[in-house]
Design a protein around this motif. Structure first.
Motif, mmCIF file in Angstrom:
data_model
loop_
_atom_site.group_PDB
_atom_site.id
_atom_site.type_symbol
_atom_site.label_atom_id
_atom_site.label_comp_id
_atom_site.label_asym_id
_atom_site.label_seq_id
_atom_site.Cartn_x
_atom_site.Cartn_y
_atom_site.Cartn_z
ATOM 1 N N GLU A 328 124.971 66.036 76.641
ATOM 2 C CA GLU A 328 125.203 64.919 77.558
ATOM 3 C C GLU A 328 124.915 63.590 76.865
ATOM 4 O O GLU A 328 125.517 62.570 77.181
ATOM 5 C CB GLU A 328 124.314 65.068 78.798
ATOM 6 N N PHE A 329 123.978 63.648 75.907
ATOM 7 C CA PHE A 329 123.626 62.450 75.148
ATOM 8 C C PHE A 329 123.642 62.793 73.665
ATOM 9 O O PHE A 329 123.303 63.911 73.260
ATOM 10 C CB PHE A 329 122.234 61.937 75.529
ATOM 11 N N SER A 330 124.028 61.813 72.890
ATOM 12 C CA SER A 330 123.983 61.977 71.447
ATOM 13 C C SER A 330 122.641 61.472 70.924
ATOM 14 O O SER A 330 121.867 60.840 71.651
ATOM 15 C CB SER A 330 125.114 61.196 70.788
ATOM 16 N N LEU A 331 122.382 61.759 69.658
ATOM 17 C CA LEU A 331 121.169 61.241 69.035
ATOM 18 C C LEU A 331 121.179 59.718 69.075
ATOM 19 O O LEU A 331 120.141 59.080 69.283
ATOM 20 C CB LEU A 331 121.072 61.743 67.592
ATOM 21 N N GLY A 332 122.343 59.126 68.892
ATOM 22 C CA GLY A 332 122.442 57.666 68.958
ATOM 23 C C GLY A 332 122.100 57.137 70.335
ATOM 24 O O GLY A 332 121.476 56.077 70.469
ATOM 25 N N ASP A 333 122.499 57.872 71.391
ATOM 26 C CA ASP A 333 122.161 57.449 72.755
ATOM 27 C C ASP A 333 120.649 57.464 72.954
ATOM 28 O O ASP A 333 120.073 56.523 73.525
ATOM 29 C CB ASP A 333 122.824 58.376 73.775
ATOM 30 N N LEU A 352 118.943 55.655 79.763
ATOM 31 C CA LEU A 352 119.897 56.765 79.604
ATOM 32 C C LEU A 352 120.968 56.720 80.685
ATOM 33 O O LEU A 352 122.140 57.000 80.429
ATOM 34 C CB LEU A 352 119.149 58.096 79.658
ATOM 35 N N SER A 353 120.554 56.380 81.897
ATOM 36 C CA SER A 353 121.523 56.302 82.997
ATOM 37 C C SER A 353 122.570 55.230 82.728
ATOM 38 O O SER A 353 123.767 55.432 82.971
ATOM 39 C CB SER A 353 120.783 56.003 84.308
ATOM 40 N N ARG A 354 122.144 54.098 82.208
ATOM 41 C CA ARG A 354 123.087 53.009 81.909
ATOM 42 C C ARG A 354 124.014 53.412 80.763
ATOM 43 O O ARG A 354 125.188 53.029 80.755
ATOM 44 C CB ARG A 354 122.324 51.734 81.574
ATOM 45 N N ILE A 355 123.472 54.150 79.801
ATOM 46 C CA ILE A 355 124.325 54.627 78.714
ATOM 47 C C ILE A 355 125.392 55.569 79.268
ATOM 48 O O ILE A 355 126.560 55.524 78.869
ATOM 49 C CB ILE A 355 123.467 55.323 77.645
ATOM 50 N N THR A 356 125.005 56.437 80.190
ATOM 51 C CA THR A 356 125.960 57.347 80.827
ATOM 52 C C THR A 356 127.057 56.572 81.548
ATOM 53 O O THR A 356 128.225 56.986 81.580
ATOM 54 C CB THR A 356 125.230 58.265 81.822
ATOM 55 N N GLY A 358 128.285 53.855 80.633
ATOM 56 C CA GLY A 358 129.171 53.188 79.685
ATOM 57 C C GLY A 358 128.606 51.975 78.981
ATOM 58 O O GLY A 358 129.335 51.302 78.247
ATOM 59 N N ALA A 359 127.341 51.669 79.197
ATOM 60 C CA ALA A 359 126.761 50.499 78.529
ATOM 61 C C ALA A 359 126.621 50.771 77.035
ATOM 62 O O ALA A 359 126.134 51.824 76.626
ATOM 63 C CB ALA A 359 125.395 50.164 79.130
ATOM 64 N N ASN A 360 127.080 49.810 76.216
ATOM 65 C CA ASN A 360 126.925 49.971 74.775
ATOM 66 C C ASN A 360 125.576 49.397 74.342
ATOM 67 O O ASN A 360 124.907 48.699 75.115
ATOM 68 C CB ASN A 360 128.078 49.291 74.029
ATOM 69 N N PRO A 361 125.135 49.687 73.117
ATOM 70 C CA PRO A 361 123.810 49.235 72.670
ATOM 71 C C PRO A 361 123.617 47.721 72.788
ATOM 72 O O PRO A 361 122.536 47.263 73.170
ATOM 73 C CB PRO A 361 123.748 49.706 71.221
ATOM 74 N N GLY A 362 124.646 46.960 72.469
ATOM 75 C CA GLY A 362 124.518 45.510 72.547
ATOM 76 C C GLY A 362 124.277 45.038 73.969
ATOM 77 O O GLY A 362 123.395 44.215 74.234
ATOM 78 N N GLU A 363 125.069 45.560 74.911
ATOM 79 C CA GLU A 363 124.911 45.173 76.308
ATOM 80 C C GLU A 363 123.547 45.601 76.842
ATOM 81 O O GLU A 363 122.899 44.856 77.581
ATOM 82 C CB GLU A 363 126.020 45.804 77.143
ATOM 83 N N LEU A 364 123.129 46.806 76.466
ATOM 84 C CA LEU A 364 121.842 47.307 76.938
ATOM 85 C C LEU A 364 120.702 46.433 76.426
ATOM 86 O O LEU A 364 119.776 46.083 77.166
ATOM 87 C CB LEU A 364 121.663 48.752 76.465
ATOM 88 N N GLY A 365 120.780 46.086 75.133
ATOM 89 C CA GLY A 365 119.741 45.234 74.578
ATOM 90 C C GLY A 365 119.693 43.867 75.252
ATOM 91 O O GLY A 365 118.619 43.342 75.551
#
Length: 594
Positions: A328-333, A352-356, A358-365
């Motif tokens: 469901e999640f990659s190591l990168g997630d 993790l929920s936000r990554i699911t 569709g949030a990318n690392p930049g947006e999440l940060g």
């Protein structure tokens, strides 16, 4: 549920009972907890026999009392009266921790209402046995001199005497009769290759039992095995059972190395690496580490997850491995979520929920950095994003809020209302204690400016009118002051003339304000004429004329002469006209019109 009647039990039932363990000599434990009006005492009488005593003196009876002993047995509803001592006896069949629960119900308008609960854990201690061997681990070579294994069972707790039952692979080999000894030994001889299970069961005087076992591996010296496989087997067996799920013979390690026809094999190097990693990764077994490399990813990924678990402190290494294994999640997630936690104190599950979603690392940060800067929960940011604002706009709200020294939420709310940042700046420049910038934006900048201008014009007009009124009031006040000053001056002059012409029988001020019409020259001329006339004496003709006026109108001769000489200045036409008019007004009104 009827809540109009609030029983004291709602506040008093919070019984916390600490049960002591079985005493090693008497076998009796005792504990008590007392709350105002409620006392619960639990006593371990013998082995699993426990007596619960409840002293009930609070509230309004009757009550219904239910006891759940925590072992699957619950009493029926028992009715309790005030000041009634209840004793319940219960026997637990085995040692362990049992969470008992007391529930009290009150009858309110024919309905049962739960008014209080009490719960805690009673611990009944039994024997705990551990099994060791010599040699350890029990790895034997068939036919060697050391084909015998000596097993030692050590017991802690329980009530002596103890009974030890030994067996190998389920077959009873040795039984030790009842004894008070806490240590017992058994020797087994192994005459065939294979894997065996050695086991001991210990039962104490209460009938409480515990079991421990050890697997035994016997290998054939005639079987050839790779020396590296033997090295790995010996190493892995040293970490059994804490971090290895089994004891391994050399041949089993070689079978893992040889793999299956599809090529799912693990080389000696990887198995050795798994062993070394197991020494540091206490949460995993050698098999889990080995299978991770075989089925999921490399050692680098596992080491990263291990480091992540140390950073998180709330998620174990197996938890993180499970996320990646589930696909469901990659190591990168996981890495991105951990970075959000460590850098911005974000919630790992939220990340993790936000990554699911569709949030990318930049947006999440950006999101978590903004939430940290604004000191709010990320869900607050979500609300404004749902209103149409962007992360960049929300960040700008924080900058403006710092500059204007206001709450950023106020700026954000204004941004939702305004069409541009320029309007917000204008609104805050126009804001006062009476109206906020947000209210101005809702009102409309242009309309508010127009209303403000009209209000300003009205204020200026009111101010000008007030100024004019003040000016006229000042003018009137000055005129009154001047009149008062002039009146004082006239009075002083009149007083001086009265002293200068003491024979004048009239009022000098009346003369000034009357026939002389404020002309002091006239007053002085009149006074001089009167003085001269009095000095020369009155002519006979004047006396006769005054007498005629008296005869005709009835006014005294002296009054006629005085008016003639003062007010009329010696003019008899003036005198006659005055007394004629005076007499006429007296006849009409009954009062002289002087």
């Amino acid at each position: 549920m009827n809540t109009r009647h609030k029983s004291p039990l709602r506040y008093l039932l919070a019984a916390v009972i600490l049960l002591t363990s079985l005493l090693s000599t008497s076998g009796i434990g005792y504990a008590q907890n007392e709350v105002t009006g409620l006392t619960i005492t639990a006593t371990v009488i013998d082995c699993g026999d426990v007596v619960y005593a409840i002293d009930w003196t609070i509230g309004s009876p009757p009550y219904l009392f239910v006891m759940d002993y925590g072992d699957g047995i619950t009493t029926d509803k028992l009715e309790l009266d005030s000041n009634n001592n209840i004793t319940l006896n219960h026997t637990y069949l085995d040692h362990g921790d049992y969470e008992w629960t007391v529930r009290v119900y009150e009858t309110i308008e024919e309905e049962l209402v739960l008014v209080g609960t009490a719960a805690n854990i009673i611990t009944l201690n039994g024997p705990e046995v551990t099994l060791s061997s010599l040699p350890f681990p029990p790895l034997l070579v068939l036919g060697a001199a050391d084909d015998t294994v000596v097993f030692t069972a050590t017991v802690i707790g329980g009530i002596p005497p103890y009974s030890y039952n030994w067996d190998r692979d389920g077959v009873s080999e040795q039984v030790t009769a009842d004894t008070t000894e806490t240590v017992d030994e058994a020797s087994f001889i192994f005459s065939g290759t294979g894997k065996y299970q050695a086991q001991v069961s210990v039962t104490d005087n209460c009938g409480f039992a515990d079991t421990a076992s050890l697997p035994v591996v016997v290998s054939d010296p005639g079987d050839m095995c790779h020396p590296t496989a033997q090295k790995i087997a010996d190493a892995v067996n040293t970490i059994f059972p804490a971090q290895a799920g089994d004891l391994y013979a050399c041949e089993e390690i070689y079978d893992i190395f040889d793999g299956d026809p599809e090529g799912s094999n693990v080389g000696f190097g990887r198995m050795w690496k798994a062993y070394n990693l197991a020494l540091t990764m206490e949460e995993l077994t050698w098999e889990e580490i080995r299978d991770w490399h075989l089925d999921t990813g490399g050692w680098g990924a596992l080491l990263q997850l291990d480091r992540f678990s140390d950073l998180l402190e709330t998620h174990s290494l197996p938890d993180l491995m499970g996320l990646v294994i589930s696909e469901e999640f990659s190591l990168g997630d996981v890495r991105t979520a951990v970075r959000s936690v460590t850098r911005f104190e974000a919630d790992f599950e939220d990340a993790l929920s936000r990554i699911t979603e569709g949030a990318n690392p930049g947006e999440l940060g950006q999101l978590y950095e903004l939430a940290a800067d604004l000191e709010v929960d990320p869900s607050t940011i979500d609300d404004y994003l749902a209103d149409g604002l962007t992360l960049a706009e929300l960040k700008h709200t924080g900058n403006i809020a710092d500059r204007m020294e206001v709450d950023w939420i106020e700026i954000a709310d204004a941004r939702v209302t305004a069409d541009s940042w320029g309007e917000i700046n204008q609104a805050y420049k126009l804001a006062t204690d009476d109206i906020s910038a947000t209210e101005i934006l809702i009102h409309g900048i242009q309309k508010y400016r127009k209303d403000l201008q009209e209000a300003d014009q009205e204020k200026r007009a009111e101010k000008q009118a007030a100024k004019q009124d003040d000016k006229e009031d000042d003018k009137e006040e000055r005129a009154e002051q001047q009149a008062a000053q002039q009146n004082d001056k006239n009075q002083q002059t009149a007083n001086k003339l009265a002293e200068q012409y003491p024979d004048y029988h009239g009022d000098v001020m009346s003369l000034l304000n009357g026939e002389c019409e404020g002309d002091w020259a006239c007053v002085r001329e009149t006074l001089r004429k009167q003085e001269k006339t009095q000095a020369e004496g009155l002519p006979e003709k004047d006396l006769q004329t005054a007498l005629q006026i008296f005869s005709k109108y009835g006014y005294p001769q002296e009054e006629v002469l005085e008016y003639h000489n003062t007010s009329c200045g010696g003019d008899w036409a003036c005198t006659r006209a005055y007394f004629r008019e005076l007499s006429a007004s007296t006849k009409e009104t009954g009062k002289p019109d002087k």
